[in-house]
Structure formats: C-alpha cells, structure tokens
Design a protein around this motif. Structure first.
Motif, PDB file in Angstrom:
ATOM      1  N   ALA A  33      -9.146   3.351  -1.870  1.00  0.00           N
ATOM      2  CA  ALA A  33      -9.135   3.721  -0.459  1.00  0.00           C
ATOM      3  C   ALA A  33      -9.953   4.968  -0.149  1.00  0.00           C
ATOM      4  O   ALA A  33      -9.913   5.959  -0.884  1.00  0.00           O
ATOM      5  CB  ALA A  33      -7.701   3.934   0.007  1.00  0.00           C
ATOM      6  N   GLU A  34     -10.663   4.911   0.980  1.00  0.00           N
ATOM      7  CA  GLU A  34     -11.295   6.080   1.597  1.00  0.00           C
ATOM      8  C   GLU A  34     -10.596   6.472   2.898  1.00  0.00           C
ATOM      9  O   GLU A  34     -10.959   7.453   3.525  1.00  0.00           O
ATOM     10  CB  GLU A  34     -12.768   5.789   1.896  1.00  0.00           C
ATOM     11  N   ASP A  52       0.828  -1.211   0.000  1.00  0.00           N
ATOM     12  CA  ASP A  52       0.000   0.000   0.000  1.00  0.00           C
ATOM     13  C   ASP A  52       0.860   1.258   0.000  1.00  0.00           C
ATOM     14  O   ASP A  52       0.527   2.260  -0.649  1.00  0.00           O
ATOM     15  CB  ASP A  52      -0.931   0.001   1.213  1.00  0.00           C
ATOM     16  N   SER A  95       1.063   4.039  -3.023  1.00  0.00           N
ATOM     17  CA  SER A  95       0.894   5.452  -2.706  1.00  0.00           C
ATOM     18  C   SER A  95       2.070   6.274  -3.220  1.00  0.00           C
ATOM     19  O   SER A  95       1.885   7.382  -3.749  1.00  0.00           O
ATOM     20  CB  SER A  95       0.736   5.625  -1.196  1.00  0.00           C
ATOM     21  N   GLY A 100      -6.168   1.372  -6.681  1.00  0.00           N
ATOM     22  CA  GLY A 100      -6.750   1.127  -5.371  1.00  0.00           C
ATOM     23  C   GLY A 100      -8.078   1.842  -5.197  1.00  0.00           C
ATOM     24  O   GLY A 100      -8.540   2.575  -6.078  1.00  0.00           O
ATOM     25  N   HIS A 125      -2.066  -5.647  -3.910  1.00  0.00           N
ATOM     26  CA  HIS A 125      -1.780  -4.313  -3.377  1.00  0.00           C
ATOM     27  C   HIS A 125      -1.081  -3.407  -4.389  1.00  0.00           C
ATOM     28  O   HIS A 125      -0.468  -2.420  -4.003  1.00  0.00           O
ATOM     29  CB  HIS A 125      -0.998  -4.431  -2.084  1.00  0.00           C
ATOM     30  N   ALA A 166      -9.464  -0.667   2.672  1.00  0.00           N
ATOM     31  CA  ALA A 166      -8.359  -0.222   1.817  1.00  0.00           C
ATOM     32  C   ALA A 166      -7.714   1.027   2.403  1.00  0.00           C
ATOM     33  O   ALA A 166      -8.393   1.911   2.940  1.00  0.00           O
ATOM     34  CB  ALA A 166      -8.869   0.064   0.413  1.00  0.00           C
ATOM     35  N   VAL A 167      -6.389   1.113   2.263  1.00  0.00           N
ATOM     36  CA  VAL A 167      -5.606   2.196   2.866  1.00  0.00           C
ATOM     37  C   VAL A 167      -4.628   2.761   1.843  1.00  0.00           C
ATOM     38  O   VAL A 167      -3.950   2.016   1.134  1.00  0.00           O
ATOM     39  CB  VAL A 167      -4.829   1.685   4.096  1.00  0.00           C
ATOM     40  N   ASP A 168      -4.567   4.075   1.763  1.00  0.00           N
ATOM     41  CA  ASP A 168      -3.476   4.776   1.092  1.00  0.00           C
ATOM     42  C   ASP A 168      -2.572   5.376   2.158  1.00  0.00           C
ATOM     43  O   ASP A 168      -3.027   5.660   3.283  1.00  0.00           O
ATOM     44  CB  ASP A 168      -3.994   5.913   0.206  1.00  0.00           C
ATOM     45  N   TYR A 190     -10.447  11.470   0.851  1.00  0.00           N
ATOM     46  CA  TYR A 190     -10.561  10.552   1.980  1.00  0.00           C
ATOM     47  C   TYR A 190     -11.625  11.009   2.966  1.00  0.00           C
ATOM     48  O   TYR A 190     -11.858  12.203   3.146  1.00  0.00           O
ATOM     49  CB  TYR A 190      -9.209  10.425   2.691  1.00  0.00           C
TER      50      TYR A 190
END
Length: 670
Positions: free
Chosen positions: A398-399, A296, A300, A396, A340, A441-443, A454
């Motif tokens: 991500a929020e 991740d 990013s 991805g 990922h 999900a992650v940034d 986000y």
C-alpha cells in the motif's frame, strides 16, 4: 509481535473441531475426511470446560488425550483452547456473584456462553486454574502448535455493570488519572449537571439513568471494558507461555460489521499470531467489500500476515435471514481473505452440529454429508490452498493509508451528537469502496502511526483526536504528503472536550478552513454539489481561511458555501470533505487526490473483478477474483505462472466467470 510462529506448513486450513458432540466412533471418519479435504490444523477444546473439569478442581482429560493423539497420528496440528468462554453450571451455582449484570441492572443467568462478569475474581481464578491444568498436561504434546486463548472476547459480555465491575472501573480510573480525582473531574467536565465527584466511591458505571450520561464517562467506560477483557487474555496467555515458551498464542478478533467493543490496536501487540473471525451479512449486496476492508485492517493490526480463525462455508444461524452462499462464493470468499493477507483459512466448524444453539450454522462437513456441494467446494479449496503454499509470509503493497481509531469510533457514536445517522463504519467504508474498486491497496493506521511509507492518508471520520495524533497527521502533510479529512473530524480532544474556536477543531490551520455552524442533513435528504453529484448525511458552513473551494453546495441553506476544499500546507496538500458525496462523486474526488499524489490505480480489470497483490521476497502474487460472474482477462508480466492450475501465462491471465486466479509474477526489483 513475538517471534513465536505457527509451525504449520503452507497455508493453515481447517476449523473448529468439536468431537465431544459426537460418538467416538465418528472420530476416525472425521480425521479421514480431514485428510481428504487437505485440513492441516483444527481448533479443539474451545467449549469443553464442563467436560474437562466436571467439578471444581477435578479434571478429566481422557477424551482430549485421545483426540490429540488421533490428530497427531494423522498429521493434523491442534490449536488447543482454554475453554474459558463457557464456564460450566457448577461454577455459577458456587459463584452466582460471577454472573453479569446488564445496563438496566438486570442480572443475567447462565445457560449460554460468555455468561460471566469480566471483573469477577472467582471467574478469573477458575479460568486460570483450568488454563494451568491444560498447559501443564499438553505443553509438550506434539500435536499442539498453538494456544487458542478463550474465544471471541467481548462478543456477548463486553460490559458488566455489577458492583464488582464498578469497583474495578474505579481502580482503572485511579490508575488512568494518577489517583487525582480533580484530574478526573476536569477530564469528565463534571461541573455540568452537578456531576462533580468528591470521593472515588461515588463513581459508578454508566448505568441506565434518566437522561443522557456524561460522554467522557461513557468513553472511559468503553476503554475500561476493553482493557479489562485484555487483562483476562494476557493472564491466560502468560500461563500458557510459562508452560510452553515457544508455542504461539492467539485469540480470535471480530473485525467485522458493527462489532466495536474492543480496541484492537491495544490488543494486537499482545498476540503472537493475530487472528480474526469474519462472517458475511446476508443483507449486504456487496459483502466482498467487507471481506477486503476487514482483511486490510487485520493485516494492518498484525503488521503482516494474519490468520482467519472462523468464517462460514454457507449460511450462519444468527441473522434475521441466513442465506446460503451462491455458486463459487465459498471459494471466492476464502481466497479473497488470502489475497488480503490471511496465511490461514479456518471455519466454524468442521462438522455441522445436530443439536444446540448453532445447529443451523453451516460447516465444512454439512448435515448432508459428503454428497453435497459444500463438501465438494471444501475439498477443492483445500487443494487450492496447498497450491498457494508459497504465498505464505508475503505482504501488502500500500501507498495509501486510512486512519482508523476505536476511540474516535466510540466517541462519535455516543448519544446527543449532531446526527445519530453518522455511523463510523459506514463512512469509512464509503471512502474505502472506490479505492477497492480501482484496485488501490490500502493499509489502516492509528492517528499517531509512522506515515512515512505513504503518499496519501485519508481520515474519513476522526471526530476525536488527541494533540499527538493531530500533530502527526499535520506533519505528514507538511512533509509533502496528501491528506484528506472527512467532516466532523478534529472536533474534540481525547476527553471529548470540544476544541473551541470553530470546526474542524484540531485541523483548522492545516485545512485552511473554519466552520462556525454544523448543518447535518435529515435521513434521505441530499444537497446538490456545484461540480455535479450530491452530498448526504452532513453539511456545514465552511469559511475559507487560506484553502480553495473545489466544490460548493449548490442548493439549500448553504448554497454557494464550500463543500470540498484544497489547501497547500508546507510541501503537501490537505483536503477537507464537508459532506458525504454520492459514490460516483466521492470516487472521482479520491481519484483526483490519489492521482495528484502519484498513486496509480490498480491493474485494468472489468467492473466487479477484484485484483489484489501480495508481495513476496522475489515475486508478486496477483489475485484476480471475479465477483461479477462475467469472467475477465487481466494483464500480468511475462514469465508468470498461474498457481492454482500450475500453467504458465502469456502476458494475460484469463479468469472464468465467478472463478479466481492467482499468478506468481517475477519481481523486476528483486
């Protein structure tokens, strides 16, 4: 990022290829087996300097000519390296001043790799000379699809403390502080311990000394060392770029474990293809979490897909105990990297070495040859990656963003902190883990990044933050976002100066709290929390200044003092977590923060089953990876297809124990 892209179809698959270590009659077998395994790209020449340039200015490219020709004839792309990570012995005999000097003033010898001073003019000249010769010869070679600049910058020589490095450090400082020595003295706080400098020549690297060195001196040194190596990368890259403007260039990052030498936020924009090396730690019982976190972070840094340049098929050779991977782990690891964001899966190395320092490092073709489990797994993975070709380029979803900052990491781990037990990566992973377990999900973001995409931003450890970063995070909450900040954050500015008036410094008003004293916990010590669970590592005397206490310390010297707070700020919410809650308690807290912000958990799956989504133009790609070995059924949309088998699904996908499924799921909004 540039528009130079890697022209290899589908998911790139291969590894480091070192044919110079083997008789030439082995090469034909190599390429035959590469084709059998589905390999479509290999990295070549990484450690070939001594063979390419046997004496200064005398080149022998005959071996590389034959290697590249053989690869091209067999449809295998070459990621051709500048071999500058391992200068030959003749170079050091001619330029002993280019050898590095360690922190204690000890001059190191050649005889391994990366045994050079990054500031050495002789090294830079020699490196650019061999790079230029390679670029001139192979810029139009049809096998060459990417330039591999150097290898693992900073892995063994992130810092050199010699006089040449000292002079380069002073030049870097003069540029940073506008040639204003008074500005440096102010930034470093040199009135303390009579450290005031009256002449630039008085400034040295933070060499071994009798007591604790100046923290800002040490921080600027870390910044300089990263920039000095970056200048070597860009110099070599520019040589390649001038010779072949359309071929992308890369180098391999090391976003893993405790490697923290380089500020990859500064590096990533200079790469055409962002690439990473990642190796598991044998002592980590859940190393799949490290794969996800590093992936991740790489996605990013790249702003999208990235390339896994190195990982291992089995055991490595450099840990205290180098364990083999368990059944199915090779495949799960590789496909987790793809999940990922990796658009390429490569290994160190193709054929296991029979001699040299890495002879016990696993490879795609092991010592046992093709009659081995590793080889069977390698061939199976090649077929898997061919079946996943359409996944390439997807992104991805991500929020949630986690703030990651190398300055903050370097600063919080300097000596003489309130607790030397505070390790940046361990704290970030503790916050990341419950999100991973629930499929969120992650940034990762810089403190000054655009946060508008986000709903939740988490800053687990942001000891150092400049005014711009602090204002950006504050503005996110004020505009309606949910922001959670961990203990000992906002404490100092970019010069490591304490923000006076109480902690957490830059975030007091935002968080609606004020701490007047820190109470870090001893190793193994825990404090009970009023709503259940315990905290470890840290506590502090938090006073409410507008915030509401969510959880308090239930025992110890701070019994009744808030440990977790919540504060409405503007249209949003700001949380402060003034301890490290146990895993279950932290998961519950982050679940509450996420739910209040409207961020749903991922798809329902049994414990130990990872579900990750990559978003394509008109389909989602749902990766279901069973790390627990129990098997699972996971719901998917009607009309989906499991890509590895090519079979349609009926609303659920079944994953056998220890296996992986990848489902193409139609996008409703496409």
């Amino acid at each position: 990022m540039s528009n130079r892209t890697l022209s290899v179809p589908g998911i790139a698959y291969g590894g480091d290829y070192n044919p110079e270590q083997w008789p030439e009659e082995v090469w034909a077998e190599d390429v035959r087996l590469m084709r059998e395994a589905g390999v479509n790209m290999v990295s070549v020449g990484i450690f070939s300097w001594a063979l390419m340039e046997p004496s200064e200015g005398v080149y022998d490219f005959s071996r590389m000519d034959r290697i590249l020709g053989l690869l091209h004839e067999n449809g295998i792309a070459a990621d051709l390296a500048s071999p500058t990570a391992a200068p030959p012995a003749w170079f050091f005999r001619a330029h002993p001043e280019a050898l590095p000097v360690d922190h204690d003033g000890r001059a190191l010898s050649y005889g391994s790799r990366q045994t050079f001073c990054p500031s050495s003019p002789a090294y830079r000249a020699a490196a650019l000379r061999i790079t230029g010769a390679i670029a001139d010869r192979y810029a139009s070679h049809p096998a060459v699809r990417m330039w591999h600049v150097h290898n693992e910058y900073g892995c063994h020589n992130a810092a050199c403390y010699c006089d040449t490095s000292a002079a380069s450090f002073r030049r870097w400082l003069r540029a940073r502080y506008g040639d204003d020595l008074a500005a440096l003295n102010h930034a470093w706080g040199t009135t303390f311990w009579s450290q005031w400098y009256y002449d630039w020549e008085e400034i040295l690297p933070p060499r071994a000394t009798g007591a604790v060195p100046n923290p800002t001196h040490q921080l600027d040194w870390r910044r300089f060392c990263s920039d000095e190596l970056l200048s070597l990368y860009t110099a070599e890259r520019d040589v390649f770029r001038e010779a072949a403007p359309t071929i992308p260039a890369t180098t391999n990052f090391m976003v893993m474990h405790n490697f923290d030498a380089l500020d990859y936020w500064r590096w990533a924009p200079e790469l055409d293809v962002v690439a990473n090396d990642h190796y598991l730690m044998s002592a980590d019982p859940e190393s799949q979490i490290d794969i996800a976190l590093s992936g991740d972070l790489m996605r990013s840094l790249a702003g999208g897909p990235w390339l896994l340049m190195e990982h291992s098929t089995g055991a490595v050779n450099w840990q205290p105990v180098n364990r083999a991977k368990t059944a199915g782990e090779l495949r799960r690891n590789a496909l987790a990297h793809v999940a990922h964001g990796a658009d390429g899966i490569c290994y160190f190395q193709w054929r296991a070495a029979k001699a040299g320092a890495e002879q016990w490092h696993s490879a795609m073709l092991p010592h046992a040859g093709t009659d081995s489990q590793i080889w069977r797994d390698v061939v199976r993975l090649g077929a898997d990656l061919q079946a996943l070709a359409e996944v390439r380029g997807s992104t991805g979803t991500a929020e949630v963003a986690v703030v990651w900052d190398w300055d903050a990491r370097w600063a919080v781990e300097l000596p003489s902190q309130p607790s030397e037990q505070l390790r940046y990566l361990e704290v970030v992973r503790a916050w990341y883990e419950p999100l991973w377990r629930t499929g969120v999900a992650v940034d990762f973001v810089r403190p000054d990044a655009d946060l508008s995409a986000y709903k939740v931003v988490l800053a687990p450890s942001l000891y150092l933050v400049d005014d711009t970063g602090a204002a950006n995070l504050t503005a996110f909450a004020e505009a309606g976002g949910s922001l959670a900040i961990g203990f000992h954050s906002g404490a100092v500015d970019e010069n490591c100066h304490v923000r006076l008036g109480g902690y957490p410094g830059a975030f007091r008003e935002l968080l609606g709290v004020r701490t007047d004293e820190l109470f870090p916990l001893l190793p193994g010590e825990r404090v009970a929390l009023s709503e259940g669970g315990t905290g470890s590592l840290w506590s502090e005397r938090v006073g409410l200044a507008g915030a509401t206490a969510v959880t308090s310390y239930a025992d110890g010297p701070l019994a009744g003092v808030p440990a977790v707070t919540r504060h409405g700020y503007g249209a949003g919410t700001a949380w402060y977590v003034a301890t490290l809650p146990d895993a279950e308690t932290l998961a519950g807290l982050l679940g509450r923060i996420r739910a209040e912000a409207g961020v749903a958990a991922g798809r329902t799956a049994p414990a130990g089953v990872e579900v990750v989504v990559r978003r394509g133009a008109d389909a989602d790609y749902v990766f279901v990876i069973d790390h627990a070995g129990q098997g699972a059924e996971v719901p998917v949309a009607a009309g989906s297809v499991e890509l590895l088998s090519g079979k349609p699904t009926d609303g659920t996908v079944t994953v056998a124990p220890g296996e992986t499924a990848v489902v193409r799921e139609p996008r409703q909004d496409a």
